[in-house]
Design a protein around this motif. Structure first.
Motif, PDB file in Angstrom:
ATOM      1  N   LYS A  86       0.022  -2.659   9.106  1.00 46.14           N
ATOM      2  CA  LYS A  86      -0.119  -1.815   7.657  1.00 46.14           C
ATOM      3  C   LYS A  86      -1.467  -1.802   7.341  1.00 46.14           C
ATOM      4  CE  LYS A  86       4.572  -3.186   6.367  1.00 46.14           C
ATOM      5  NZ  LYS A  86       5.225  -3.858   5.221  1.00 46.14           N
ATOM      6  N   LEU A  89      -3.379   0.991   8.941  1.00 43.78           N
ATOM      7  CA  LEU A  89      -2.584   2.145   8.737  1.00 43.78           C
ATOM      8  C   LEU A  89      -3.260   2.616   7.401  1.00 43.78           C
ATOM      9  CD1 LEU A  89      -0.797   4.678   9.227  1.00 43.78           C
ATOM     10  CD2 LEU A  89       0.989   3.499   8.215  1.00 43.78           C
ATOM     11  N   ARG A  90      -3.202   1.811   6.387  1.00 39.29           N
ATOM     12  CA  ARG A  90      -3.980   2.201   4.909  1.00 39.29           C
ATOM     13  C   ARG A  90      -5.358   2.672   5.056  1.00 39.29           C
ATOM     14  NH1 ARG A  90      -1.035  -2.527   3.437  1.00 39.29           N
ATOM     15  NH2 ARG A  90      -3.118  -3.491   3.328  1.00 39.29           N
ATOM     16  N   GLN A  91      -6.118   1.656   5.695  1.00 33.44           N
ATOM     17  CA  GLN A  91      -7.476   2.071   5.996  1.00 33.44           C
ATOM     18  C   GLN A  91      -7.623   3.697   6.676  1.00 33.44           C
ATOM     19  OE1 GLN A  91      -8.751  -1.210   8.397  1.00 33.44           O
ATOM     20  NE2 GLN A  91      -9.416  -2.422   6.688  1.00 33.44           N
ATOM     21  N   GLN A  92      -6.741   4.005   7.673  1.00 39.95           N
ATOM     22  CA  GLN A  92      -6.821   5.323   8.169  1.00 39.95           C
ATOM     23  C   GLN A  92      -6.506   6.238   7.014  1.00 39.95           C
ATOM     24  OE1 GLN A  92      -4.046   5.836  11.424  1.00 39.95           O
ATOM     25  NE2 GLN A  92      -5.225   7.540  12.203  1.00 39.95           N
ATOM     26  N   GLN A  93      -5.541   6.189   6.427  1.00 36.90           N
ATOM     27  CA  GLN A  93      -5.179   7.071   5.496  1.00 36.90           C
ATOM     28  C   GLN A  93      -6.194   7.085   4.340  1.00 36.90           C
ATOM     29  OE1 GLN A  93      -1.563   5.208   4.259  1.00 36.90           O
ATOM     30  NE2 GLN A  93      -0.270   6.514   5.544  1.00 36.90           N
ATOM     31  N   ALA A  94      -6.679   6.079   3.844  1.00 35.90           N
ATOM     32  CA  ALA A  94      -7.927   6.027   2.890  1.00 35.90           C
ATOM     33  C   ALA A  94      -9.092   6.963   3.480  1.00 35.90           C
ATOM     34  CB  ALA A  94      -8.485   4.594   2.476  1.00 35.90           C
ATOM     35  N   GLU A  95      -9.404   6.599   4.868  1.00 33.13           N
ATOM     36  CA  GLU A  95     -10.480   7.493   5.209  1.00 33.13           C
ATOM     37  C   GLU A  95     -10.073   8.954   5.451  1.00 33.13           C
ATOM     38  OE1 GLU A  95     -14.107   8.194   6.970  1.00 33.13           O
ATOM     39  OE2 GLU A  95     -13.454   6.443   6.263  1.00 33.13           O
ATOM     40  N   GLN A  96      -8.996   9.229   5.646  1.00 33.23           N
ATOM     41  CA  GLN A  96      -8.681  10.823   5.868  1.00 33.23           C
ATOM     42  C   GLN A  96      -8.691  11.331   4.237  1.00 33.23           C
ATOM     43  OE1 GLN A  96      -4.408  10.461   7.448  1.00 33.23           O
ATOM     44  NE2 GLN A  96      -5.205  10.288   9.395  1.00 33.23           N
ATOM     45  N   ARG A  97      -8.146  10.609   3.412  1.00 35.87           N
ATOM     46  CA  ARG A  97      -8.313  11.046   2.039  1.00 35.87           C
ATOM     47  C   ARG A  97      -9.803  11.372   1.524  1.00 35.87           C
ATOM     48  NH1 ARG A  97      -4.388   7.600   0.957  1.00 35.87           N
ATOM     49  NH2 ARG A  97      -5.807   6.006   0.123  1.00 35.87           N
ATOM     50  N   THR A 174      -7.991  19.093   8.465  1.00 37.04           N
ATOM     51  CA  THR A 174      -6.645  18.740   8.559  1.00 37.04           C
ATOM     52  C   THR A 174      -5.995  18.756  10.009  1.00 37.04           C
ATOM     53  OG1 THR A 174      -6.389  19.566   6.416  1.00 37.04           O
ATOM     54  CG2 THR A 174      -4.382  18.878   7.581  1.00 37.04           C
TER      55      THR A 174
END
Length: 179
Positions: A86, A89-97, A174
């Motif tokens: 988890k 995954l959160r770090q990856q999502q934060a990097e994408q944002r 994207t």
């Protein structure tokens, strides 16, 4: 672009002629005012196909902003949950944002600028449509408004081009993130 070289009177004449035309034609333009005033139907050209677009120009702009992922026909396996915890995954999502948000903010700023300019253009056109504006006493004001309208049209065109480029960048980014 059918209206780039036209003054206000000629744009109005073109708009009236297109509205009165009984046949069918395809019109491609960045001039939203012209499109809103003369079109009966919008068509969407996407991925080599043409289909009816049953909404307005604002909905089209929103559609453009939505990330689109081209299908390649290959099936990708979902990531192994054992490898992605988890936190990762959160770090990856934060990097994408972090990568997407600046572009999204630029796009929003450009959209707000386009709306402000379009509103000012509508106000100017309403003023120029008044019969009193064409009397000798108002000639200077009419010329000022006409010049301002022309300048705003150029600014709007440049902002729309910037908006299109930023949306293309966002779409590419994207797609890159989705891979």
């Amino acid at each position: 672009e059918p209206t780039n070289h036209l003054d206000l009177e000629m744009r109005h004449a073109l708009s009236m002629a297109l509205q009165e035309y009984a046949g069918a034609m395809v019109l491609v333009s960045h001039d939203r005012h012209l499109l809103r005033s003369v079109t009966d139907q919008f068509l969407l050209v996407d991925q080599g196909k043409v289909s009816p677009f049953n909404d307005d120009l604002d909905a089209y702009r929103n559609w453009l902003m939505q990330p689109k992922i081209e299908t390649t026909g290959t099936v990708t396996e979902p990531p192994d949950n054992k490898l992605l915890n988890k936190k990762a995954l959160r770090q990856q999502q934060a990097e994408q944002r972090k990568r997407l948000n600046p572009l999204k903010k630029e796009i929003q700023t450009l959209e707000q600028s386009m709306q402000n300019i379009e509103q000012r253009i509508q106000n100017i056109e309403a003023d120029l449509a008044l019969p009193d504006m064409y009397q000798a006493a108002n000639r200077q004001r009419m010329e000022e408004l006409s010049r301002e309208r022309a300048e705003l049209g150029g600014q709007l065109q440049q902002i729309e081009e910037d908006w299109l480029h930023k949306n293309e960048e966002l779409e590419l980014l994207t797609l890159e993130i989705a891979r």
